[in-house]
Scaffold this active site. Structure first.
Site, short mmCIF file in Angstrom:
data_model
loop_
_atom_site.label_atom_id
_atom_site.label_comp_id
_atom_site.label_asym_id
_atom_site.label_seq_id
_atom_site.Cartn_x
_atom_site.Cartn_y
_atom_site.Cartn_z
N ASP A 63 11.40 -2.70 -22.54
CA ASP A 63 10.08 -2.45 -21.95
C ASP A 63 9.92 -2.97 -20.54
O ASP A 63 8.97 -2.59 -19.85
CB ASP A 63 9.03 -3.19 -22.81
CG ASP A 63 8.42 -2.28 -23.86
OD1 ASP A 63 8.35 -1.08 -23.64
OD2 ASP A 63 8.02 -2.82 -24.91
O1 IFM Z 1 11.70 -2.88 -27.52
C1 IFM Z 1 10.69 -3.76 -27.07
C2 IFM Z 1 9.60 -3.76 -28.11
O2 IFM Z 1 9.11 -2.46 -28.29
C3 IFM Z 1 8.47 -4.70 -27.72
N1 IFM Z 1 8.99 -6.05 -27.47
C4 IFM Z 1 10.07 -6.09 -26.50
C5 IFM Z 1 11.22 -5.15 -26.84
C6 IFM Z 1 12.28 -5.18 -25.73
O3 IFM Z 1 11.71 -4.98 -24.49
#
Ligand code: IFM
Length: 467
Positions: free
Chosen positions: A157
């Protein structure tokens, strides 16, 4: 079962971010073997978060069913879709059907998220059509190299690149989703769809190998100008874990490259506390790269040990037949193994935290955000479907263990489609992988798939591993 993946217990109310679309899809994949009904209920909610164009709302509140586009709304100049979200739906629906045999689910009709001014859904279609649209969205949103667009972000993200950037992670997830759909259509006997998706799969495989091989490992992204990220050409963020594991998971990596990519991963990214997401960490804030550069090196997505990514490496290792290595990676992040270094770990030794500070950080080994983790679902899958090697497929239970060579015997009990399978493994030749014979209730079977029984009774299975 509590499906919550809220950021904290303070953020449950209406108007808050809600729960993640991709996170919930992945949680279903792990939970489904123990809870068919609530897995289906969650899937039905997730399907309705998909838009007509095939992409998905990034987050939603499961009570109000109101979705949102997450952090992408904070920047007008960026896309408001995430390159990966919608593709996870294919993986989770297929996991559910393989576990339960509930093929009629595919014909059930559900609305897309788009609504008219009165809040009425603009379109509804069969679940199968929803899945096809997910693939079409990725096929139709590609960049300079023909690789899928990153959108605002992919699974990571926090890497938020300007419009036009491409993601090798999404390319691989697309590859895995295509393989799932090919397997499904093979079971449904639809050759026309198989031909289309096989062509798309080979096209993407070619592009990944043509553009994303860096010599010793796979590149992770191309930015909007076509420059690589996760390459030896970069000073920071030279190598990313997910670009190596997922190129193996998708089957895109050739045999030699797969081996080399996982060796590079071990050499540059593995630590005694788990595998880091990337290295070296970014040392200063760079708006063009996004949130990842706002964490200190070694923390969270900036070179931290982001545990969710570790089981993907375990699975990749089993796919190369490396049971010893896969189990070593399993063991090194097992919360129970932290019991004797709890002063350093500082989290409960019975749940995975989201991340552990990496070796570039002064507090290396400190666990952060316990309970908030997609690691549980994936490590459970790595352990059961890939290391123990008991994997639901459409017509039965596929047996293909990839274990540490010192394991001589072990027994697994699996409840599957109403029957109980007691599966005893014998490995007196100390191999990591490969099966010599399988008997069910004393009768040899050909192939590796245990049949589905209508009698709903207990069946004794004996698996003899290779000489
Ligand atoms: O993949 C994401 C998840 O959707 C939300 N927390 C962080 C992860 C990695 O960025």
């Amino acid at each position: 079962l509590n499906w919550s993946r809220y950021l904290s217990l303070y953020q449950l109310g209406l108007g808050a971010r809600g729960i993640g679309f991709r996170d919930s899809c992945q949680d279903v994949m792990g939970a489904v073997s123990h809870t068919h009904e609530s897995a289906k209920k969650m899937l039905i909610k997730l399907i309705q978060m998909q838009k007509q164009n095939g992409s998905a709302m990034h987050q939603f509140n499961p009570l109000s069913m109101i979705g949102n586009e997450g952090d992408s709304l904070e920047d007008e100049d960026r896309y408001h879709f995430y390159g990966d979200d919608h593709l996870w739906l294919i993986l989770s629906v297929c996991s559910y059907i393989k576990e339960t045999g509930d093929l009629t689910f595919l014909e059930e009709v559900y609305p897309f998220y788009d609504k008219d001014k009165n809040g009425k859904a603009l379109e509804a279609s069969s679940l199968l059509e929803h899945l096809k649209r997910a693939l079409s969205f990725t096929k139709e949103h590609t960049g300079k190299h023909g690789l899928p667009l990153l959108g605002f972000a992919d699974w990571n993200d926090t890497v938020n690149l300007p419009k036009g950037a491409e993601s090798i992670f999404v390319a691989n997830l697309y590859g895995v989703a295509l393989l799932e759909m090919i397997e499904l259509f093979n079971y449904l006997g639809d050759q026309e769809q198989i031909d289309i998706y096989e062509k798309d799969y080979h096209h993407m495989k070619h592009l990944v190998n043509e553009h994303a091989w860096d010599g010793q490992w796979y590149i992770r992204y191309f930015d909007h100008l076509g420059n690589p990220i996760g390459s030896n050409q970069n000073e920071e963020g030279k190598i990313y874990t997910n670009a190596q594991s997922w190129t193996v998971l998708s089957g895109f990596a050739t045999k030699d490259r797969a081996k080399l990519a996982l060796e590079s991963l071990k050499k540059y990214l593995n630590t005694k506390n788990g595998i880091k997401l990337s290295t070296p960490g970014y040392s200063r804030y760079e708006h063009e790269k996004g949130g990842v550069t706002s964490y200190p090196p070694g923390a969270k997505e900036n070179g931290g040990i982001f545990l969710h990514s570790n089981p993907w490496v375990m699975i990749a290792e089993t796919m190369l037949g490396h049971g010893n290595q896969a189990f070593e990676y399993y063991h090194q992040i097992n919360p129970a193994s932290k019991n004797d270094k709890i002063n350093e770990f500082e989290c409960e030794p019975y749940v995975y935290p989201q991340n552990i500070l990496g070796d570039e950080h002064p507090q290396f080994g400190l666990g952060r955000n316990s309970w908030l983790s997609g690691t549980a679902s994936w490590t459970y899958q790595a352990a059961t479907k890939y290391i123990l090697g008991i994997k639901p497929v459409y017509d039965g239970l596929e047996i293909n263990p990839t274990i540490p060579s010192h394991w001589e015997t072990f027994t697994v009990k699996k409840e599957f489609r109403g029957s109980t399978y007691i599966i005893e493994f014998k490995n007196f030749n100390h191999v990591q992988n490969g099966i010599q014979s399988i008997t069910v209730d004393g009768i040899p079977i050909s192939g590796l798939v245990l049949p589905v029984f209508a009698d709903q009774k207990e069946h004794q299975v004996v698996v003899i591993m290779n000489k």
